[in-house]
Write a protein that holds these residues in place. Structure first.
Motif, mmCIF file in Angstrom:
data_model
loop_
_atom_site.group_PDB
_atom_site.id
_atom_site.type_symbol
_atom_site.label_atom_id
_atom_site.label_comp_id
_atom_site.label_asym_id
_atom_site.label_seq_id
_atom_site.Cartn_x
_atom_site.Cartn_y
_atom_site.Cartn_z
ATOM 1 N N LYS A 75 50.757 -48.178 141.550
ATOM 2 C CA LYS A 75 49.857 -47.121 142.048
ATOM 3 C C LYS A 75 50.660 -45.150 141.864
ATOM 4 O O LYS A 75 50.039 -44.640 141.796
ATOM 5 N N GLN A 76 52.118 -45.412 141.186
ATOM 6 C CA GLN A 76 52.735 -43.997 141.398
ATOM 7 C C GLN A 76 52.131 -43.744 139.344
ATOM 8 O O GLN A 76 51.404 -42.222 139.570
ATOM 9 N N THR B 285 62.783 -42.126 145.941
ATOM 10 C CA THR B 285 61.923 -42.141 146.754
ATOM 11 C C THR B 285 63.233 -41.642 147.651
ATOM 12 O O THR B 285 63.041 -40.852 148.719
ATOM 13 N N GLU C 183 48.446 -43.089 140.300
ATOM 14 C CA GLU C 183 48.316 -41.515 140.349
ATOM 15 C C GLU C 183 48.683 -39.855 140.365
ATOM 16 O O GLU C 183 48.201 -38.927 140.112
ATOM 17 N N LYS C 184 49.038 -40.744 138.563
ATOM 18 C CA LYS C 184 49.881 -39.329 137.981
ATOM 19 C C LYS C 184 48.535 -39.656 136.538
ATOM 20 O O LYS C 184 48.127 -38.674 135.900
ATOM 21 N N ARG D 234 54.088 -50.505 143.744
ATOM 22 C CA ARG D 234 54.260 -49.503 143.571
ATOM 23 C C ARG D 234 54.097 -48.407 142.512
ATOM 24 O O ARG D 234 53.838 -47.510 142.375
ATOM 25 N N ARG D 235 54.660 -49.020 140.904
ATOM 26 C CA ARG D 235 54.863 -48.811 140.063
ATOM 27 C C ARG D 235 53.590 -48.232 139.896
ATOM 28 O O ARG D 235 53.479 -47.312 139.187
ATOM 29 N N ARG E 193 58.925 -40.799 132.435
ATOM 30 C CA ARG E 193 58.192 -42.074 133.776
ATOM 31 C C ARG E 193 57.026 -43.347 132.518
ATOM 32 O O ARG E 193 57.100 -44.378 133.369
#
Ligand code: C5P
Length: 217
Positions: free
Chosen positions: A153-154, A18, A157-158, A150-151, A85
């Motif tokens: 959340k990512q 990011t 979100e996906k 963080r991972r 991912r």
């Protein structure tokens, strides 16, 4: 005058992707997410049912049918932006990345991203192997807890499945494999500036890197 390179290296899910993309945008530079190349090799190997040690994995790396446009990653034309991912692909990526023949096969491809007006490259060995003469080198880290968060959340979100404990465990194992491998291990170089981002926002990290680039002229 060589084309300037800003090398940002660091562990998985440290936020370097990011930050690197935002720095590239701010400077109008090209951007290389080198991890995505290892992820693509891993995905192609998984799809072909190959083990990481299979010699055919090196051929895949040499002739990787990859394309990047407008935030979409393609493998042989198929949109694999989310597929690369997944946790399974992350784990396989760090296994194929431990092979020196795979790394060598991806070297020219990575260096081809160095075009005017400049490049922001992120990964594990941008400052050490791929662009050792980079004018700015950053070692971007965060605690395992902050990175797992963080991972998580990512992935949420996906809409992908995620479990915080297994993510932390995978991160630890991946860090260990990336840092202890004989070829291009992840390490902080003497000429890199360390940036610990556990308590930082993305904006703060981006400003830090831009200041560093500005300070070096
Ligand atoms: O950065 P990212 O997590 O997407 O990278 C996926 C895997 O690819 C890492 O775990 C690492 O093993 C490998 N990698 C590497 N060298 C790079 C970038 C990524 O070995 N320059």
């Amino acid at each position: 005058q060589p084309v300037p390179v800003i090398a940002i290296d660091g562990p998985s899910a440290s936020g370097k992707g990011t930050v690197a993309a935002r720095v590239a945008e701010a400077l109008g530079f090209h951007y290389l997410d080198s991890g995505s190349l290892y992820r693509l090799v891993a995905l192609a190997a998984l799809k072909a049912g190959l083990a990481e040690s299979d010699p055919r994995v090196v051929d895949i790396a040499r002739h990787l049918p990859a394309a990047f446009e407008a935030g979409v990653v393609r493998l042989s034309g198929e949109d694999v932006t989310d597929a690369i991912r997944s946790e399974a692909c992350s784990v396989m990526a760090s296994k194929v990345a431990a092979r020196s023949e795979v790394r060598d096969a991806l070297l020219d491809r990575q260096r081809a991203y160095r075009r005017p007006p400049g490049l922001v490259a992120e990964g594990r060995d941008m400052g050490s192997v791929v662009f050792p003469d980079a004018g700015t080198k950053v070692f971007l880290t965060a605690s395992v807890e902050a990175r797992a968060e963080r991972r998580y959340k990512q992935l949420m979100e996906k809409g992908l499945p995620a479990n915080i404990d297994s993510l932390s465990q995978d991160l630890r194992e991946r860090d260990e494999r990336d840092a202890s491998r004989p070829v291009a291990p992840l390490k902080k170089l003497p000429d890199a500036t360390e940036l610990e981002t556990s308590e930082m926002t993305v904006d703060q990290a981006v400003s830090f890197v831009l200041d560093l680039v500005g300070a070096k002229g």
